[in-house]
Design a protein around this motif. Structure first.
Motif, PDB file in Angstrom:
ATOM      1  N   GLN A  84       0.787  -1.076  -0.307  1.00 22.55           N
ATOM      2  CA  GLN A  84      -0.171   0.127  -0.223  1.00 22.55           C
ATOM      3  C   GLN A  84       0.751   1.597  -0.086  1.00 22.55           C
ATOM      4  N   VAL A  85       0.813   2.077  -0.803  1.00 15.86           N
ATOM      5  CA  VAL A  85       1.316   3.314  -0.842  1.00 15.86           C
ATOM      6  C   VAL A  85       0.650   4.537  -0.683  1.00 15.86           C
ATOM      7  N   VAL A  86       0.436   5.413   0.675  1.00 12.20           N
ATOM      8  CA  VAL A  86      -0.139   5.619   1.374  1.00 12.20           C
ATOM      9  C   VAL A  86       0.317   7.227   1.478  1.00 12.20           C
ATOM     10  N   LEU A  87      -0.589   7.957   0.808  1.00  6.05           N
ATOM     11  CA  LEU A  87      -0.548   9.435   0.871  1.00  6.05           C
ATOM     12  C   LEU A  87      -1.246  10.239   1.761  1.00  6.05           C
ATOM     13  N   HIS A  88      -1.006  11.243   2.350  1.00  6.56           N
ATOM     14  CA  HIS A  88      -0.979  12.133   3.694  1.00  6.56           C
ATOM     15  C   HIS A  88      -0.284  13.092   3.481  1.00  6.56           C
ATOM     16  N   PRO A  89      -0.858  13.783   4.583  1.00 10.19           N
ATOM     17  CA  PRO A  89      -2.614  14.368   4.375  1.00 10.19           C
ATOM     18  C   PRO A  89      -2.967  14.799   2.882  1.00 10.19           C
ATOM     19  N   VAL A  90      -4.398  14.974   2.670  1.00 10.39           N
ATOM     20  CA  VAL A  90      -4.474  14.576   1.033  1.00 10.39           C
ATOM     21  C   VAL A  90      -5.211  16.518   0.769  1.00 10.39           C
ATOM     22  N   GLY A  91      -4.598  17.197   0.585  1.00 11.34           N
ATOM     23  CA  GLY A  91      -4.846  18.300   0.225  1.00 11.34           C
ATOM     24  C   GLY A  91      -6.599  18.355  -1.147  1.00 11.34           C
ATOM     25  N   ASN A  92      -6.535  17.741  -2.407  1.00  7.14           N
ATOM     26  CA  ASN A  92      -6.957  17.492  -3.413  1.00  7.14           C
ATOM     27  C   ASN A  92      -7.080  16.469  -3.852  1.00  7.14           C
ATOM     28  N   VAL A  93      -8.647  15.602  -4.400  1.00  9.30           N
ATOM     29  CA  VAL A  93      -8.605  14.798  -4.726  1.00  9.30           C
ATOM     30  C   VAL A  93      -9.845  14.835  -5.298  1.00  9.30           C
ATOM     31  N   ALA A  94      -9.159  14.266  -7.553  1.00 11.36           N
ATOM     32  CA  ALA A  94     -10.586  14.132  -8.275  1.00 11.36           C
ATOM     33  C   ALA A  94     -10.192  12.851  -8.971  1.00 11.36           C
ATOM     34  N   ALA A  95     -11.349  12.461  -9.743  1.00 14.45           N
ATOM     35  CA  ALA A  95     -11.520  11.368 -10.184  1.00 14.45           C
ATOM     36  C   ALA A  95     -12.158  11.379 -11.832  1.00 14.45           C
ATOM     37  N   ALA A  96     -11.952  10.736 -13.059  1.00 17.49           N
ATOM     38  CA  ALA A  96     -12.657  10.591 -13.891  1.00 17.49           C
ATOM     39  C   ALA A  96     -12.954   9.473 -14.460  1.00 17.49           C
ATOM     40  N   LEU A  97     -13.721   8.864 -14.509  1.00 23.23           N
ATOM     41  CA  LEU A  97     -13.258   7.439 -15.531  1.00 23.23           C
ATOM     42  C   LEU A  97     -15.381   7.501 -16.356  1.00 23.23           C
TER      43      LEU A  97
ATOM     44  N   LEU B  28      -0.341  20.237   0.061  1.00 20.80           N
ATOM     45  CA  LEU B  28      -0.243  20.407  -1.401  1.00 20.80           C
ATOM     46  C   LEU B  28       1.061  20.636  -2.117  1.00 20.80           C
ATOM     47  N   ARG B  29       2.119  19.833  -1.271  1.00 23.81           N
ATOM     48  CA  ARG B  29       3.452  19.277  -1.923  1.00 23.81           C
ATOM     49  C   ARG B  29       3.552  18.713  -3.053  1.00 23.81           C
ATOM     50  N   HIS B  30       3.063  17.781  -2.870  1.00 27.95           N
ATOM     51  CA  HIS B  30       2.963  16.625  -4.341  1.00 27.95           C
ATOM     52  C   HIS B  30       2.106  16.285  -5.119  1.00 27.95           C
ATOM     53  N   GLN B  31       2.174  15.835  -6.233  1.00 25.65           N
ATOM     54  CA  GLN B  31       1.131  15.189  -6.924  1.00 25.65           C
ATOM     55  C   GLN B  31       0.862  14.036  -7.423  1.00 25.65           C
ATOM     56  N   LEU B  32       0.129  13.031  -7.596  1.00 23.49           N
ATOM     57  CA  LEU B  32      -0.380  11.823  -7.908  1.00 23.49           C
ATOM     58  C   LEU B  32      -0.844  11.863  -9.392  1.00 23.49           C
ATOM     59  N   HIS B  33      -1.102  11.168 -10.267  1.00 22.80           N
ATOM     60  CA  HIS B  33      -1.708  11.122 -11.072  1.00 22.80           C
ATOM     61  C   HIS B  33      -1.899   9.562 -11.582  1.00 22.80           C
ATOM     62  N   LEU B  34      -2.662   8.612 -11.706  1.00 25.52           N
ATOM     63  CA  LEU B  34      -2.300   7.443 -11.605  1.00 25.52           C
ATOM     64  C   LEU B  34      -3.898   6.902 -12.862  1.00 25.52           C
TER      65      LEU B  34
ATOM     66  N   TRP C 235      -6.284  11.783  -9.333  1.00 26.23           N
ATOM     67  CA  TRP C 235      -5.213  12.601  -8.992  1.00 26.23           C
ATOM     68  C   TRP C 235      -5.821  13.361  -8.027  1.00 26.23           C
ATOM     69  N   ALA C 236      -4.636  13.728  -6.877  1.00 22.13           N
ATOM     70  CA  ALA C 236      -4.348  13.714  -5.351  1.00 22.13           C
ATOM     71  C   ALA C 236      -3.219  14.798  -5.523  1.00 22.13           C
ATOM     72  N   THR C 237      -2.882  16.374  -4.560  1.00 25.99           N
ATOM     73  CA  THR C 237      -2.609  16.025  -3.476  1.00 25.99           C
ATOM     74  C   THR C 237      -1.594  15.849  -2.386  1.00 25.99           C
ATOM     75  N   PHE C 238      -0.668  15.949  -2.104  1.00 26.29           N
ATOM     76  CA  PHE C 238      -0.287  15.507  -0.763  1.00 26.29           C
ATOM     77  C   PHE C 238       0.686  15.711   0.047  1.00 26.29           C
ATOM     78  N   ASP C 239       1.519  15.463   0.924  1.00 27.51           N
ATOM     79  CA  ASP C 239       2.662  15.700   2.029  1.00 27.51           C
ATOM     80  C   ASP C 239       3.696  14.888   1.973  1.00 27.51           C
ATOM     81  N   GLU C 240       2.863  13.724   2.512  1.00 23.04           N
ATOM     82  CA  GLU C 240       3.966  13.032   2.816  1.00 23.04           C
ATOM     83  C   GLU C 240       3.704  11.760   1.946  1.00 23.04           C
ATOM     84  N   VAL C 241       4.311   9.760   1.635  1.00 25.73           N
ATOM     85  CA  VAL C 241       4.029   9.243   1.497  1.00 25.73           C
ATOM     86  C   VAL C 241       4.760   7.917   2.693  1.00 25.73           C
ATOM     87  N   GLU C 242       4.658   6.792   2.599  1.00 22.70           N
ATOM     88  CA  GLU C 242       4.400   5.477   3.103  1.00 22.70           C
ATOM     89  C   GLU C 242       4.146   4.496   2.662  1.00 22.70           C
ATOM     90  N   VAL C 243       5.104   3.295   2.424  1.00 18.70           N
ATOM     91  CA  VAL C 243       4.918   2.508   1.591  1.00 18.70           C
ATOM     92  C   VAL C 243       4.466   1.285   2.485  1.00 18.70           C
TER      93      VAL C 243
END
Length: 162
Positions: free
Chosen positions: A52-65, A126-132, A144-152
């Protein structure tokens, strides 16, 4: 997240199937379940390679299906609570793009193309961006999500050094 860790997280996220994603709005955590090959896994001899790649705190999250059909493309709406079910429906695709881009997406510009969207009002995350970018059959999915920290974390929930 320094450049070395960023590279390792990027490799984990794009090297194998994505089996799930879930968000906890209350705690502002997004967890993405991936299964990297042994060559990329922090524990190459692990019998269960899911992480599990755990992102926190998440500032923004959005998805398109989107579903491609004979009539064209249909945007399918869902809620944050349904995110895990949506990703499970895709049945383990591997991301097609860089999962940790430098540029933040223009979510406002995507408007009606989004299936769901959430935003924290706290000013952090808001420091980092994810896009899957995932695809399976007639379905195309972007998260899409913005986040500050990550743990695996491994399947037992232990945090791994990567």
């Amino acid at each position: 997240m320094d450049d070395t860790m960023r590279g390792r997280v990027r490799d984990l996220l794009r090297s194998g199937p994505v089996w799930g994603a879930e968000i906890d709005i209350k705690f502002r955590v997004l967890a993405v379940t991936v299964e990297p090959p042994a060559a990329v896994h922090p524990r190459p001899d692990a019998t269960d390679r899911r992480l599990q790649v755990v992102l926190h705190p998440v500032g923004n999250v959005a998805a398109a299906l989107r579903e491609r059909g004979p009539e064209g493309v249909t945007v399918l709406r869902f809620t944050e609570e349904q995110l895990a079910d949506v990703v499970a429906t895709l049945d383990g695709p591997t991301p097609s793009d860089d999962p940790l881009p430098d540029a933040r997406p223009d979510l406002d510009g995507l408007g009606d193309l989004l299936s769901m969207r959430g935003e924290a009002k706290t000013g952090d995350g808001l420091r980092h961006q994810l896009h899957l970018a995932l695809a399976s059959g007639d379905l195309e999915f972007d998260l899409w999500a913005t986040f500050d920290e990550v743990e695996v974390r491994d399947p037992a929930g232990d945090v791994l050094a990567i």
